[in-house]
Write a protein that holds these residues in place. Structure first.
Motif: not given
Length: 457
Positions: A55, A58-59, A64, A68-69, A72, A308, A311-312
């Motif tokens: 958490l 960040n990507n 984000t 927002e995470r 997700i 997560l 997303y990453l």
């Protein structure tokens, strides 16, 4: 269209997305090695730590906010497949509690002991373990139920104690792999979105040679005739809930209906026999549900963590690394087997290994045209096999503790788990059984072929 698909296929992701999982694995392994017990690092705590780290990351390609995470994470944990899995876990726990309360477990064990021929007591012990674990859906429960019997056999016949311990653990892993109410089967079928009967058909064909070879090897072991003491009382009516679950699952009844029917049958028989009253039924059903609470919550947390990591860029990175040199379905299947095996070795929990590896295995399955039922079988076979061979996993720890022997001494005698790995690899090498590709997968392959044609034009 060709350019769009090219960009998609070359999506390599980022190694940074794997960091949360790696931290969890390192933390879990170090805690177990330094403390002398892997139970000292609760899985839920470890996954929460990994999720917290994810958490905070960040990507860089798609920044984000923290909120927002969190969203997700929550969406990943609340995925409809995971929620259905959680409900099935809870119902399976209730079924086991009710079946145990109305003495179905005792009847199943005693029935096997009553018909066990003395000259085939070792293969007979393995068969009882297979039947019991298949009916109960729990390897740990099978080990606890059969360990005293196995120890008694070893003492009376002079048979190598680690050998009979390995027989019990092998039988326990048979059901852990194949049972319709096993948490590993539930996890494998739900992550691959396949029916239990389809997974069972593919799975049984893959492990049948291991089963036969193990029985022949055990039958060839020299052993003195033995008569186990005690009267083995059983009631055939008490095993009806198990038979009902097995039959309904094999004919393709939806798993929720199967669980409810099994619980209801156990309740009726238990009430008639006076094993409990209505209040007692609700109490033991609740206790059974509670036994699965940890697994249900961990499944939700793992779902959030995987979301997560996706997303990453961690999932894309791992998928790319696993398949970059893979050109065939055989290579994809080896990647799936290796992935879930390594996860199991690291976590000592085959269910969590399947839940974590499942989404990636599904992507590999679709990419190389592998049957989802075959993928579910591979996940379950290799995770169960390694879990039965790890000296720091629960099965060998419990068996070794009850028998007073080192878990390491049991490992080479769990022939069935070893054979599962060997036969599993042979199955991958020869590509049998292939299973059926789902309509979804057929459509995916048609789209891919259309993209190639249009690109060439």
């Amino acid at each position: 269209m060709k350019e769009i698909n090219k960009n998609t296929s070359e999506k390599k992701g980022h190694f940074i997305g794997m960091v949360p999982l790696l931290i969890f694995l390192v933390l879990y392994m170090l805690t177990g090695l330094t403390s002398g017990s892997f139970e000292n690092m609760p899985l839920m705590v470890g996954i929460l730590i990994a999720s917290g780290i994810a958490l905070m990351m960040n990507n860089k390609d798609n920044p984000t906010t923290f909120e927002e995470r969190v969203t997700i994470f929550c969406k990943g944990g609340g995925d409809h497949t995971l929620m259905l899995m959680v409900i099935i876990f809870i119902l399976a726990g209730a079924f086991y509690g009710v079946a145990n309360g109305m003495k179905a477990v005792d009847s199943m064990t005693n029935l096997g002991l009553s018909i066990l021929p003395s000259n085939l007591i070792l293969p007979g012990l393995f068969i009882i373990g297979c039947i019991l674990s298949f009916s109960m859906g729990t390897s740990m429960g099978t080990v606890a139920a059969l360990a005293p019997i196995a120890i008694d056999i070893a003492n009376k016949t002079g048979t190598n104690l680690p050998l009979v311990c390995g027989i019990v653990v092998g039988g326990a892993m048979f059901g852990d792999n194949l049972s319709f109410i096993s948490d590993t089967t539930i996890a494998a079928t739900r992550t691959q979105e396949v029916a239990m009967k389809d997974k069972f058909k593919a799975n049984i064909l893959m492990v049948l040679p291991a089963l036969v070879i193990n029985l022949v090897a055990l039958a060839m072991q020299p052993i003195d005739n033995v008569s186990l003491t005690g009267v083995h009382n059983y009631n055939l009516v008490n095993i009806i809930p198990y038979l009902l679950v097995i039959v309904l699952s094999l004919i393709g009844v939806q798993v929720l209906n199967v669980m409810i029917a099994g619980i209801f049958a156990g309740m009726i028989i238990g009430l008639i026999h006076g094993d409990f009253d209505l209040i007692g039924f609700m109490s033991i059903a609740h206790e059974g549900m509670k036994s699965m609470e940890d697994m249900a919550i961990i499944a939700i947390l793992v779902g959030g963590l995987v979301a997560l990591m996706n997303y990453l860029g961690g999932i894309d990175w791992l998928l790319q690394k696993l398949t970059k040199s893979t050109k065939s379905a055989r290579g994809g299947e080896l990647s799936i087997a290796a992935l879930v095996s390594l996860m199991d070795i690291a976590t000592t929990n085959n269910t969590i290994s399947i839940i974590a590896a499942g989404p990636l295995a599904r992507d590999i399955s679709d990419k190389f045209g592998i049957s989802r039922s075959r993928t579910a079988s591979l996940l379950d076979i290799f995770s169960a096999a390694f879990n039965g061979l790890l000296p720091y996993a629960g099965q060998l720890l419990v068996m070794g503790g009850m028998a007073g022997v080192s878990p390491v001494s049991i490992m080479p005698y769990n022939w069935y788990s070893i054979l599962m790995i060997i036969i599993g690899l042979i199955s991958i090498a020869i590509g049998f059984p292939k299973g059926k590709i789902s309509d979804h997968k057929k459509l995916t392959n048609i789209v891919k072929q259309t993209d190639i044609i249009e690109g060439d034009l």
